[in-house]
Design an enzyme around this catalytic site. Structure first.
Site, PDB file in Angstrom:
ATOM      1  N   HIS A 159       9.998  -4.445   4.094  1.00 46.06           N
ATOM      2  CA  HIS A 159      10.469  -3.062   4.007  1.00 46.06           C
ATOM      3  C   HIS A 159      10.819  -2.515   5.380  1.00 46.06           C
ATOM      4  CE1 HIS A 159       6.096  -2.414   4.539  1.00 46.06           C
ATOM      5  NE2 HIS A 159       6.219  -1.093   4.586  1.00 46.06           N
ATOM      6  N   HIS A 213      -1.745   4.220  10.034  1.00 49.84           N
ATOM      7  CA  HIS A 213      -0.378   4.687  10.310  1.00 49.84           C
ATOM      8  C   HIS A 213      -0.362   5.990  11.097  1.00 49.84           C
ATOM      9  CE1 HIS A 213      -0.043   2.110   6.739  1.00 49.84           C
ATOM     10  NE2 HIS A 213       1.250   2.007   6.925  1.00 49.84           N
ATOM     11  N   HIS A 258       0.830  -1.225   0.000  1.00 52.44           N
ATOM     12  CA  HIS A 258       0.000   0.000   0.000  1.00 52.44           C
ATOM     13  C   HIS A 258       0.858   1.266   0.000  1.00 52.44           C
ATOM     14  CE1 HIS A 258       0.010  -0.755   4.615  1.00 52.44           C
ATOM     15  NE2 HIS A 258       0.982   0.098   4.322  1.00 52.44           N
ATOM     16  N   GLU A 265       3.818  -5.639   8.550  1.00 53.71           N
ATOM     17  CA  GLU A 265       2.514  -5.490   7.871  1.00 53.71           C
ATOM     18  C   GLU A 265       2.059  -6.796   7.226  1.00 53.71           C
ATOM     19  OE1 GLU A 265       2.703  -0.707   6.880  1.00 53.71           O
ATOM     20  OE2 GLU A 265       3.068  -2.115   5.262  1.00 53.71           O
TER      21      GLU A 265
HETATM   22  C1  DHB Z   1       6.071   3.107   2.258  1.00 51.58           C
HETATM   23  C2  DHB Z   1       5.544   1.834   2.546  1.00 51.58           C
HETATM   24  C3  DHB Z   1       4.508   1.726   3.468  1.00 51.58           C
HETATM   25  O1  DHB Z   1       3.947   0.528   3.828  1.00 51.58           O
HETATM   26  C4  DHB Z   1       3.979   2.852   4.074  1.00 51.58           C
HETATM   27  O2  DHB Z   1       2.944   2.703   4.916  1.00 51.58           O
HETATM   28  C5  DHB Z   1       4.501   4.095   3.801  1.00 51.58           C
HETATM   29  C6  DHB Z   1       5.563   4.232   2.887  1.00 51.58           C
HETATM   30  C7  DHB Z   1       7.175   3.255   1.263  1.00 51.58           C
HETATM   31  O3  DHB Z   1       7.687   2.261   0.755  1.00 51.58           O
HETATM   32  O4  DHB Z   1       7.521   4.398   0.933  1.00 51.58           O
HETATM   33 FE    FE Z   2       2.561   0.822   5.513  1.00 50.93          FE
END
Ligand code: DHB
Ligand code: FE
Length: 284
Positions: free
Chosen positions: A193, A59, A12, A240
């Site tokens: 990530h 978030h 997302h 996540e």
């Molecule tokens: C990014 C990924 C995320 O899951 C999020 O909530 C905000 C930013 C990103 O990769 O920039």
């Molecule tokens: Fe996120």
């Protein structure tokens, strides 16, 4: 009896919302990501769901560190988005179905998931971006939403095993609803990530691909990872993946994978899309 036809799980990343707002879907940088979705659209055109139950993680838009529910469910007839500071346009509101949400909330609380019930709930990029990817077109709102929020922001987080059980209970709740709704599950976030700290930019393709393979037929194996292990293997925001586990729990034992993509060079995040179908889906 309402039926669950399958699940769509996707990252997302807010920058995707920016690309949609600027119409960059065919841009060479973005095309490898957006090309994941036409098979999802074709499948939805066959299935024609009425409702989407979305497992996502707020978030900081609706819940902040001062009050952080572990699990929360929207019980409203509409959900608004608001400016989160990502530079994304605020989207049109999303229709809900309060009666359907309350049915799910009641079932969950009777089965020992003490949900926070929200008659007002702002939805952030973790819902708006996947909704736009799945049902493209500005203000296009063909399906009603039940938003279910799982805390991945403020530790302690619920375990993967607990999120899987939540998903199972949500699936049972949907299937016990008296109507003839067709429901699709959306799980958003991940895959690996890490947005900050010394390992910012960390991605683990091997782990991600193992998760995509294993979640189809053996999700319980994935529920044995602790959140500390998931952070180690998939980055701080890789937790996540709990949304994917919850979404998989809702589907029941037997699913088949209809479609999958995995694409790295977007933002900081391994961007994956997976479509799983249940035996309740209509034959295409
Ligand atoms: C990014 C990924 C995320 O899951 C999020 O909530 C905000 C930013 C990103 O990769 O920039
Ligand atoms: Fe996120």
């Amino acid at each position: 009896m309402a039926n669950i036809v399958g699940s769509i799980t996707t990252s997302h990343i807010p920058a995707i919302g920016g690309a949609i707002a600027k119409g960059l879907q065919d841009d060479p940088y973005w095309e490898p990501f957006f090309s994941a979705f036409p098979p999802v659209h074709d499948w939805l055109a066959d299935q024609q769901p009425d409702m989407v139950v979305v497992f996502y993680n707020d978030h900081g838009l609706n819940f902040f560190l001062d009050k952080m529910p572990t699990f929360a469910i929207g019980c409203a007839n509409a959900y608004n988005n608001a400016d989160e500071g990502w530079g994304l346009p605020v989207t049109a509101s999303y229709p809900g179905d309060a009666a359907f949400s309350w049915h799910i909330a009641k079932h969950l609380i009777e089965h020992e998931f003490d949900m926070v019930t929200c008659q007002e709930m702002l939805v952030d990029h973790a819902l708006t971006v996947p909704y736009s990817l799945t049902w493209p077109g500005k203000d296009n709102r063909p399906v009603k939403v039940v938003p279910i929020n799982i805390n991945t922001v403020q530790h302690p987080l619920p375990s993967a095993a607990r999120c899987y059980k939540l998903g199972k209970a949500v699936g049972d709740a949907i299937r016990s609803y008296g109507g003839d709704e067709k429901v699709v599950i959306l799980g958003t976030g991940g895959l690996s990530h890490q947005l900050d700290g010394q390992r910012a930019g960390f991605i683990n393709k091997k782990f991600d691909l193992m998760c995509l393979d294993t979640i189809i037929g053996d999700p319980e194996t994935l529920t044995r990872y602790s959140n500390e292990e998931i952070v180690e293997l998939a980055g701080t925001q890789g937790v996540e993946f709990l949304m994917w586990i919850a979404a998989r729990g809702a589907l029941g034992d037997t699913v088949s994978e209809k479609h999958r993509t995995y694409h790295i060079p977007i933002s900081n995040t391994a961007a994956a899309v997976q479509l799983l179908e249940t035996p309740s889906a209509v034959a295409a």
